[in-house]
Design a protein around this motif. Structure first.
Motif, PDB file in Angstrom:
ATOM      1  N   UNK A 142       1.633  34.480  35.604  1.00 13.57           N
ATOM      2  CA  UNK A 142       2.319  34.086  34.384  1.00 13.57           C
ATOM      3  C   UNK A 142       3.773  34.522  34.379  1.00 13.57           C
ATOM      4  N   UNK A 143       4.431  34.337  33.250  1.00 13.52           N
ATOM      5  CA  UNK A 143       5.858  34.627  33.114  1.00 13.52           C
ATOM      6  C   UNK A 143       6.090  35.599  31.968  1.00 13.52           C
ATOM      7  N   UNK A 144       6.864  36.631  32.247  1.00 10.81           N
ATOM      8  CA  UNK A 144       7.231  37.583  31.202  1.00 10.81           C
ATOM      9  C   UNK A 144       8.312  36.961  30.344  1.00 10.81           C
ATOM     10  N   UNK A 145       8.108  36.955  29.037  1.00 13.52           N
ATOM     11  CA  UNK A 145       9.030  36.262  28.133  1.00 13.52           C
ATOM     12  C   UNK A 145      10.101  37.222  27.626  1.00 13.52           C
ATOM     13  N   UNK A 146      10.881  37.711  28.539  1.00 10.72           N
ATOM     14  CA  UNK A 146      11.920  38.659  28.169  1.00 10.72           C
ATOM     15  C   UNK A 146      13.004  38.062  27.314  1.00 10.72           C
ATOM     16  N   UNK A 165      20.317  46.087  40.749  1.00 12.20           N
ATOM     17  CA  UNK A 165      21.459  46.675  41.451  1.00 12.20           C
ATOM     18  C   UNK A 165      21.038  47.709  42.487  1.00 12.20           C
ATOM     19  N   UNK A 166      19.737  47.953  42.591  1.00 12.33           N
ATOM     20  CA  UNK A 166      19.262  48.989  43.513  1.00 12.33           C
ATOM     21  C   UNK A 166      18.125  48.514  44.410  1.00 12.33           C
ATOM     22  N   UNK A 167      18.071  47.209  44.676  1.00 13.43           N
ATOM     23  CA  UNK A 167      17.099  46.636  45.621  1.00 13.43           C
ATOM     24  C   UNK A 167      15.661  46.952  45.239  1.00 13.43           C
ATOM     25  N   UNK A 168      15.340  46.818  43.979  1.00 13.81           N
ATOM     26  CA  UNK A 168      13.972  47.054  43.502  1.00 13.81           C
ATOM     27  C   UNK A 168      13.508  45.811  42.740  1.00 13.81           C
ATOM     28  N   UNK A 169      12.340  45.296  43.110  1.00 18.80           N
ATOM     29  CA  UNK A 169      11.749  44.174  42.399  1.00 18.80           C
ATOM     30  C   UNK A 169      10.712  44.692  41.411  1.00 18.80           C
ATOM     31  N   UNK A 170      10.469  43.919  40.368  1.00 18.30           N
ATOM     32  CA  UNK A 170       9.590  44.421  39.306  1.00 18.30           C
ATOM     33  C   UNK A 170       8.636  43.353  38.783  1.00 18.30           C
ATOM     34  N   UNK A 171       7.457  43.803  38.389  1.00 17.33           N
ATOM     35  CA  UNK A 171       6.535  43.043  37.554  1.00 17.33           C
ATOM     36  C   UNK A 171       6.459  43.765  36.221  1.00 17.33           C
ATOM     37  N   UNK A 172       6.247  43.016  35.151  1.00 20.62           N
ATOM     38  CA  UNK A 172       6.227  43.609  33.823  1.00 20.62           C
ATOM     39  C   UNK A 172       4.890  43.326  33.166  1.00 20.62           C
ATOM     40  N   UNK A 173       4.297  44.348  32.576  1.00 19.73           N
ATOM     41  CA  UNK A 173       3.055  44.178  31.839  1.00 19.73           C
ATOM     42  C   UNK A 173       3.299  43.289  30.631  1.00 19.73           C
ATOM     43  N   UNK A 174       2.271  42.555  30.219  1.00 23.19           N
ATOM     44  CA  UNK A 174       2.410  41.643  29.094  1.00 23.19           C
ATOM     45  C   UNK A 174       2.860  42.371  27.833  1.00 23.19           C
TER      46      UNK A 174
END
Length: 271
Positions: free
Chosen positions: A228-232, A88-97
Motif C-alpha cells: 500500500x501507500x503511506x498517505x503522508x 539526505x543520509x542514504x536511508x530508505x524507509x517504510x512507514x506504519x499505517x
C-alpha cells in the motif's frame, strides 16, 4: 575513523550549533555536521569495498524507529521530518499505517546519524510550531480546501478559502519545516559528495557510492514487506500559505543539537 569517533565528532558540532546565538554560525555548524556524516558514510563505503577477507563486511540492516504512540494525532508531520533527514543520509524507509513507527533500511552508521539529527530537530520543530500558535499569527491566515458541490445532476470541485484553525496551522507549519530541513541537508550532502569525489578521483568514490546505492536498493527490495501507500501528503486538511511560510522560516533558522550525548536521546515526543 570508527563509528563511535564519527558520532562523537558530530555530537560536538551539534552542541556548538545549539550553544551559539549567531544564526550564521549555527547554520555553518549544522552544515558541517551533515558534511561529516556524509563524508563518514563515504569513507565507510570505500572501506567496505577494500575490506580484507578476514574482516566481517558491513551490510545494510533494518531498524525500527518509534515516532510516537499509536493513536496520537499529528504524527505524520513527525514522519515527514524523519523522511527528510533519511533521504539526505542514504536511508530508505517504510512507514506504519498509524505513522507511529518508521522502519529504516540502511547501514548502521547512516541510521545512527538519522536518529541523532531527528532527536535534535523534532524538539526544535515542536517548539517553533508551539511559538507560532501561541503568537496568534495564524489567526490572520486562511486555508484553501477543495470541496465538491452539486448543482442539479452535475458535481463541481470548488476551491474554498476559510479561516485557518489552530490544529491545521500547526500541521501546515510542521510540514513546511520538514521540507526546508530536507532541502538544507540535501544541499549539504550533495556538496560533501562532490568535494569527496574531486578530492580523490583515484579512489573511485563515485563508483563506490553507486555500488552502495545498489546494495541498499537490493537489500530493501528483498527485505521490505510494505504494502500500500503511506498517505503522508494527507497530513493536513488544507493548504495555508501563511502557515507554510512561517514553517519554512523556522526550518531555515533551525539549529542542530538538543541531546547531551549523540544518539542517546528519545526520538519520541508526547503530545
Amino acid at each position: 575513523m570508527s563509528s563511535d569517533k564519527m558520532l562523537a565528532r558530530i555530537g560536538g558540532l551539534l552542541r556548538q550549533a545549539e550553544s551559539t546565538d549567531n544564526p550564521h554560525e549555527a547554520e555553518a555548524f549544522m552544515e558541517a555536521a551533515q558534511r561529516l556524516a556524509t563524508s563518514s558514510a563515504i569513507d565507510l563505503a570505500v572501506a567496505r569495498s577494500h575490506t580484507a577477507s578476514r574482516e566481517k563486511r558491513a551490510t545494510p540492516v533494518q531498524r525500527m524507529v518509534r515516532i510516537g504512540e499509536p493513536g496520537k494525532k499529528g504524527l505524520r508531520t513527525y514522519v515527514q521530518l524523519f523522511l527528510a533527514i533519511a533521504r539526505a543520509n542514504d536511508v530508505q524507509c517504510d512507514i506504519a499505517q498509524s505513522s507511529a513507527q518508521v522502519f529504516a533500511y540502511g547501514f548502521d552508521s547512516d541510521i545512527d546519524t538519522c536518529e541523532a539529527l531527528y532527536a535534535s530537530l523534532i524538539v526544535q520543530m515542536v517548539k517553533a510550531s508551539d511559538a507560532y500558535i501561541k503568537s496568534g499569527e495564524y489567526r490572520t491566515a486562511t486555508v484553501q480546501r477543495v470541496v465538491v458541490q452539486t448543482r442539479g445532476r452535475r458535481r463541481y470541485r470548488v476551491r474554498e478559502e476559510k479561516p485557518l484553525a489552530g490544529v491545521t496551522a500547526r500541521l501546515e507549519f510542521q510540514l513546511a519545516f520538514a521540507v526546508r530541513i530536507g532541502e538544507r541537508l540535501g544541499e549539504a550532502k550533495k556538496k560533501a559528495e562532490t568535494e569527496a569525489i574531486e578530492a580523490a578521483p583515484e579512489v573511485g568514490t563515485a563508483l563506490v557510492l553507486r555500488n552502495k546505492e545498489i546494495e541498499l536498493k537490493d537489500f530493501y527490495s528483498s527485505t521490505s514487506t510494505a504494502r500500500g501507500t503511506w498517505r503522508g501528503q494527507s497530513a493536513t486538511a488544507g493548504f495555508s500559505h501563511g502557515a507554510r511560510r512561517a514553517g519554512d522560516r523556522a526550518g531555515r533558522a533551525a539549529r542542530l543539537g538538543g541531546e547531551p550525548e549523540l544518539g542517546r536521546g528519545s526520538t519520541q515526543l508526547e503530545r
